[in-house]
Scaffold this motif. Structure first.
Motif, PDB file in Angstrom:
ATOM      1  N   ASP A  93       0.835  -1.193   0.000  1.00  0.00           N
ATOM      2  CA  ASP A  93       0.000   0.000   0.000  1.00  0.00           C
ATOM      3  C   ASP A  93       0.878   1.254   0.000  1.00  0.00           C
ATOM      4  O   ASP A  93       2.090   1.186   0.233  1.00  0.00           O
ATOM      5  CB  ASP A  93      -0.918   0.002   1.221  1.00  0.00           C
ATOM      6  N   LEU A  94       0.262   2.388  -0.221  1.00  0.00           N
ATOM      7  CA  LEU A  94       0.976   3.658  -0.180  1.00  0.00           C
ATOM      8  C   LEU A  94       1.509   3.917   1.223  1.00  0.00           C
ATOM      9  O   LEU A  94       0.836   3.646   2.223  1.00  0.00           O
ATOM     10  CB  LEU A  94       0.039   4.803  -0.570  1.00  0.00           C
ATOM     11  N   SER A  95       2.718   4.414   1.299  1.00  0.00           N
ATOM     12  CA  SER A  95       3.271   4.798   2.589  1.00  0.00           C
ATOM     13  C   SER A  95       2.740   6.180   2.978  1.00  0.00           C
ATOM     14  O   SER A  95       2.128   6.883   2.158  1.00  0.00           O
ATOM     15  CB  SER A  95       4.803   4.839   2.515  1.00  0.00           C
ATOM     16  N   PHE A  96       2.992   6.581   4.218  1.00  0.00           N
ATOM     17  CA  PHE A  96       2.554   7.892   4.694  1.00  0.00           C
ATOM     18  C   PHE A  96       3.162   9.003   3.840  1.00  0.00           C
ATOM     19  O   PHE A  96       2.493   9.976   3.492  1.00  0.00           O
ATOM     20  CB  PHE A  96       2.963   8.071   6.164  1.00  0.00           C
ATOM     21  N   GLU A  98       4.147   8.778   0.729  1.00  0.00           N
ATOM     22  CA  GLU A  98       3.694   8.721  -0.667  1.00  0.00           C
ATOM     23  C   GLU A  98       2.261   9.219  -0.847  1.00  0.00           C
ATOM     24  O   GLU A  98       1.871   9.627  -1.930  1.00  0.00           O
ATOM     25  CB  GLU A  98       3.794   7.290  -1.193  1.00  0.00           C
ATOM     26  N   PHE A  99       1.480   9.170   0.200  1.00  0.00           N
ATOM     27  CA  PHE A  99       0.065   9.509   0.094  1.00  0.00           C
ATOM     28  C   PHE A  99      -0.137  10.988  -0.222  1.00  0.00           C
ATOM     29  O   PHE A  99       0.542  11.855   0.310  1.00  0.00           O
ATOM     30  CB  PHE A  99      -0.658   9.177   1.400  1.00  0.00           C
ATOM     31  N   ASN A 100      -1.079  11.250  -1.126  1.00  0.00           N
ATOM     32  CA  ASN A 100      -1.576  12.617  -1.309  1.00  0.00           C
ATOM     33  C   ASN A 100      -3.046  12.530  -1.706  1.00  0.00           C
ATOM     34  O   ASN A 100      -3.536  11.449  -2.077  1.00  0.00           O
ATOM     35  CB  ASN A 100      -0.745  13.415  -2.326  1.00  0.00           C
ATOM     36  N   GLN A 104      -5.365   7.318  -4.973  1.00  0.00           N
ATOM     37  CA  GLN A 104      -6.245   6.372  -4.283  1.00  0.00           C
ATOM     38  C   GLN A 104      -5.785   4.954  -4.603  1.00  0.00           C
ATOM     39  O   GLN A 104      -5.652   4.581  -5.771  1.00  0.00           O
ATOM     40  CB  GLN A 104      -7.697   6.565  -4.707  1.00  0.00           C
ATOM     41  N   SER A 105      -5.507   4.157  -3.566  1.00  0.00           N
ATOM     42  CA  SER A 105      -5.077   2.773  -3.771  1.00  0.00           C
ATOM     43  C   SER A 105      -6.262   1.837  -3.620  1.00  0.00           C
ATOM     44  O   SER A 105      -7.141   2.047  -2.781  1.00  0.00           O
ATOM     45  CB  SER A 105      -3.967   2.399  -2.782  1.00  0.00           C
ATOM     46  N   VAL A 242      -3.291   1.652  -8.223  1.00  0.00           N
ATOM     47  CA  VAL A 242      -3.371   3.022  -7.715  1.00  0.00           C
ATOM     48  C   VAL A 242      -3.805   3.945  -8.845  1.00  0.00           C
ATOM     49  O   VAL A 242      -3.249   3.897  -9.953  1.00  0.00           O
ATOM     50  CB  VAL A 242      -2.017   3.496  -7.150  1.00  0.00           C
TER      51      VAL A 242
END
Length: 277
Positions: A93-96, A98-100, A104-105, A242
């Motif tokens: 999953d997206l890491s903290f 990487e998230f914006n 959306q994953s 994603v």
């Protein structure tokens, strides 16, 4: 629609030499413009499954051309973020960091990796730490694990295998396999070898499990769809697609298809645990 009628509809009148030639040039151009391309890139482990959806998705959406490439989870995410592709494939999953808000994953399936031995071996469970020591060669006799006084024979896949890469990352954590490892180009080859070796140990994905080998519980947890979904079994990898919220409609349609009954049935048939109905 007939070709002549098509040419008329775009304002080309047959029978005039120059105009007719122009029509012949414009015809394939218009068709090409109508074709939409869906670019997907990222994790090779995920691409093995996403590629299975390409043909049935195009059958439902004949105006779409799907292109799938590997490159790794991070490379796929970077390409998506930069606008180079429409969908990124990730085996995490997206890491903290990487998230914006535009990303959306989507979890599309879970793959379990089983530790397998000969069915007759009397080992009830192995811990991750013991497994690491076995694969490194630190633990080299089954007697050290409460089994028979026999040398452990380690089996594995070739270095291009995504399953081997997973074991190296999650179990060995930077350490190296023992030099005594017997390497195979295929899961079937390794499975057959362990079937014939009462003291062998290796690893197989869900898809390649059979009654010919024994899946040993890890930390007293057996591999099953239930333990994978509940995150109880430790050797599993989540498969994600994603998207960008600002991305194309066709990319979002592909994600919906992967989570549809048809898409999930395809994944289950090829060894993934279903995550959507």
């Amino acid at each position: 629609m007939e070709r002549r009628q098509f040419l008329r509809n775009i304002g080309i009148v047959a029978g005039i030499g120059g105009a007719a030639l122009a029509g012949l040039a414009v015809y394939p151009y218009v068709i090409a413009r109508a074709q939409k391309e869906l670019m997907i890139s990222g994790s090779v482990a995920v691409s093995r499954f996403v590629a299975l959806l390409s043909a049935p998705f195009v059958e439902k959406n004949p105006h779409v051309k799907v292109a799938i490439e590997g490159g790794g989870s991070l490379a796929g995410l970077t390409a998506l973020d930069n606008g180079g592709i429409d969908l990124a494939m990730m085996s995490r999953d997206l890491s903290f960091e990487e998230f914006n808000l535009d990303l959306q994953s989507h979890l599309i399936g879970i793959e379990g990796v089983a530790i397998v031995t000969h069915p007759g071996l009397s080992i009830k469970s192995i811990s991750i730490e013991q497994l690491s020591d076995i694969f490194e060669g630190i633990i080299s006799n089954w007697k050290q694990l409460g089994g028979p006084n026999e040398k452990i024979h380690v089996y594995g896949r070739n270095e291009g295998s995504t399953t081997r890469a997973f074991i190296e990352d999650v179990v060995l954590r930077g350490a190296k396999f023992t030099r005594d490892i017997k390497v195979f180009d295929s899961a079937a080859g390794m499975s057959d070898a362990i079937t014939d070796d009462s003291f062998g140990i290796g690893y197989l994905t869900n898809k390649n499990l059979s009654d010919k080998v024994k899946a040993v519980p890890i930390n007293d947890v057996e591999i099953s769809d239930k333990t994978l979904l509940l995150k109880l079994y430790p050797l599993s990898r989540d498969m994600f697609l994603v998207t960008k919220n600002s991305g194309s409609a066709i990319a979002k349609d592909f994600v919906k298809f992967s989570l549809s009954t048809q898409g999930q049935d395809i994944f289950v048939k090829h060894g993934l645990t279903q995550v959507s109905r």
